[in-house]
Design a protein around this motif. Structure first.
Motif, short mmCIF file in Angstrom:
data_model
loop_
_atom_site.label_atom_id
_atom_site.label_comp_id
_atom_site.label_asym_id
_atom_site.label_seq_id
_atom_site.Cartn_x
_atom_site.Cartn_y
_atom_site.Cartn_z
N ASN A 73 -21.47 26.58 15.49
CA ASN A 73 -22.53 25.72 16.02
C ASN A 73 -23.34 25.05 14.92
O ASN A 73 -24.25 24.29 15.21
N THR A 74 -23.04 25.31 13.67
CA THR A 74 -23.80 24.71 12.58
C THR A 74 -23.36 23.27 12.40
O THR A 74 -22.17 22.93 12.50
N ALA A 75 -24.33 22.43 12.17
CA ALA A 75 -24.02 21.01 11.96
C ALA A 75 -23.55 20.82 10.52
O ALA A 75 -24.15 21.34 9.58
N GLU A 76 -22.49 20.07 10.39
CA GLU A 76 -21.96 19.81 9.05
C GLU A 76 -22.66 18.60 8.47
O GLU A 76 -22.70 17.53 9.07
N THR A 77 -23.24 18.78 7.31
CA THR A 77 -23.93 17.69 6.64
C THR A 77 -23.16 17.33 5.39
O THR A 77 -22.73 18.20 4.63
N SER A 78 -23.01 16.07 5.19
CA SER A 78 -22.30 15.60 4.02
C SER A 78 -23.24 15.61 2.82
O SER A 78 -24.42 15.26 2.93
N THR A 79 -22.76 16.03 1.67
CA THR A 79 -23.60 16.12 0.48
C THR A 79 -23.82 14.76 -0.15
O THR A 79 -24.81 14.54 -0.82
N THR A 80 -22.89 13.84 0.08
CA THR A 80 -23.04 12.51 -0.49
C THR A 80 -22.94 11.49 0.64
O THR A 80 -22.31 11.73 1.66
N LYS A 81 -23.54 10.36 0.43
CA LYS A 81 -23.46 9.27 1.41
C LYS A 81 -22.26 8.41 1.07
O LYS A 81 -22.26 7.66 0.11
N ARG A 82 -21.21 8.54 1.88
CA ARG A 82 -20.00 7.75 1.66
C ARG A 82 -19.84 6.79 2.83
O ARG A 82 -20.25 7.09 3.95
N ARG A 83 -19.24 5.67 2.56
CA ARG A 83 -18.97 4.74 3.65
C ARG A 83 -17.94 5.32 4.60
O ARG A 83 -18.11 5.33 5.80
N ARG A 84 -16.84 5.82 4.05
CA ARG A 84 -15.79 6.44 4.85
C ARG A 84 -15.55 7.85 4.34
O ARG A 84 -15.08 8.02 3.22
N PRO A 85 -15.82 8.86 5.15
CA PRO A 85 -15.56 10.22 4.67
C PRO A 85 -14.06 10.47 4.62
O PRO A 85 -13.30 9.99 5.44
N GLU A 86 -13.66 11.21 3.61
CA GLU A 86 -12.25 11.55 3.47
C GLU A 86 -11.97 12.77 4.33
O GLU A 86 -12.53 13.84 4.12
N ALA A 87 -11.11 12.59 5.32
CA ALA A 87 -10.83 13.66 6.27
C ALA A 87 -10.17 14.85 5.58
O ALA A 87 -10.41 16.00 5.94
N LYS A 88 -9.37 14.60 4.56
CA LYS A 88 -8.68 15.68 3.88
C LYS A 88 -9.67 16.57 3.13
O LYS A 88 -9.59 17.79 3.18
N MET A 89 -10.64 15.97 2.47
CA MET A 89 -11.63 16.74 1.74
C MET A 89 -12.53 17.50 2.70
O MET A 89 -12.94 18.63 2.43
N ASP A 90 -12.89 16.88 3.84
CA ASP A 90 -13.70 17.58 4.83
C ASP A 90 -12.97 18.80 5.36
O ASP A 90 -13.59 19.84 5.64
N TYR A 91 -11.68 18.70 5.52
CA TYR A 91 -10.88 19.84 5.99
C TYR A 91 -10.97 21.00 5.00
O TYR A 91 -11.19 22.14 5.38
N TYR A 92 -10.85 20.70 3.71
CA TYR A 92 -10.90 21.76 2.71
C TYR A 92 -12.31 22.34 2.59
O TYR A 92 -12.49 23.55 2.38
N LEU A 93 -13.34 21.50 2.72
CA LEU A 93 -14.71 22.01 2.68
C LEU A 93 -14.99 22.93 3.85
O LEU A 93 -15.61 23.98 3.71
N LYS A 94 -14.52 22.56 5.02
CA LYS A 94 -14.70 23.39 6.21
C LYS A 94 -13.97 24.73 6.05
O LYS A 94 -14.50 25.78 6.41
N MET A 95 -12.77 24.69 5.49
CA MET A 95 -12.00 25.91 5.26
C MET A 95 -12.73 26.82 4.28
O MET A 95 -12.81 28.04 4.48
N ALA A 96 -13.33 26.25 3.24
CA ALA A 96 -14.06 27.04 2.25
C ALA A 96 -15.29 27.68 2.88
O ALA A 96 -15.62 28.84 2.60
N ARG A 97 -15.98 26.95 3.76
CA ARG A 97 -17.15 27.52 4.44
C ARG A 97 -16.74 28.68 5.33
O ARG A 97 -17.44 29.70 5.39
N GLU A 98 -15.61 28.55 6.03
CA GLU A 98 -15.15 29.63 6.91
C GLU A 98 -14.77 30.86 6.10
O GLU A 98 -15.07 31.99 6.49
N ILE A 99 -14.17 30.68 4.97
CA ILE A 99 -13.78 31.80 4.12
C ILE A 99 -15.02 32.47 3.54
O ILE A 99 -15.11 33.68 3.44
N LYS A 100 -16.02 31.66 3.18
CA LYS A 100 -17.25 32.17 2.62
C LYS A 100 -18.02 33.02 3.64
O LYS A 100 -18.62 34.02 3.29
N LYS A 101 -17.94 32.65 4.93
CA LYS A 101 -18.62 33.40 5.99
C LYS A 101 -17.96 34.75 6.20
O LYS A 101 -18.63 35.74 6.49
N ASN A 102 -16.66 34.82 6.06
CA ASN A 102 -15.94 36.07 6.31
C ASN A 102 -16.08 36.93 5.12
O ASN A 102 -16.28 37.88 4.78
#
Length: 102
Positions: A73-102
Motif C-alpha cells: 500500500n505504500t506509494a512509490e515516489t520517484s527520486t528524480t523528475k524524469r519525463r518518461r520513467p524507465e519501466a525496467k529500472m522501476d521494476y528493479y527498484l521495486k524488487m530491491a524494496r521487496e527484498i529489503k522488507k523481507n
C-alpha cells in the motif's frame, strides 16, 4: 544458347519446389498413419515403457504450496523528475524494496 543455363537453373528450382510440396504431403500422410496406430495401441503416453513409481522408489508430492501475496500500500515516489520513467529500472527498484522488507 545464352538462355540455356537460365532454363536449366529454373528447371531445377521448379523440380525442387515440386519435390518439397510432394514430400511434405507424403511425410504428413505417414505421420498421420503412424499416429493413428500409436493412439490405437496406447503408446502415446510418456510412461508406457517405464516402471511404476514405487518400483523406481520415487515419491511424488501431490500437495502444492500456495504462495501468499501481500499488497503493497505504500506509494512509490520517484527520486528524480524524469519525463518518461524507465519501466525496467522501476521494476528493479521495486524488487530491491521487496527484498529489503523481507
Amino acid at each position: 544458347m545464352v538462355r540455356l543455363p537460365q532454363f536449366i537453373r529454373n528447371f531445377f528450382i521448379r523440380i525442387e519446389g515440386f519435390l518439397t510440396v510432394f514430400l511434405k504431403i507424403f511425410t504428413n500422410f505417414i505421420k498421420n498413419a503412424f499416429g493413428f496406430f500409436v493412439n490405437i495401441f496406447g503408446y502415446n503416453s510418456s510412461t508406457s515403457f517405464l516402471e511404476s513409481d514405487d518400483a523406481q522408489s520415487i515419491k511424488r508430492i501431490s500437495t502444492k504450496e500456495i504462495a501468499e501475496t501481500k499488497q503493497d500500500n505504500t506509494a512509490e515516489t520517484s527520486t528524480t523528475k524524469r519525463r518518461r520513467p524507465e519501466a525496467k529500472m522501476d521494476y528493479y527498484l521495486k524488487m530491491a524494496r521487496e527484498i529489503k522488507k523481507n
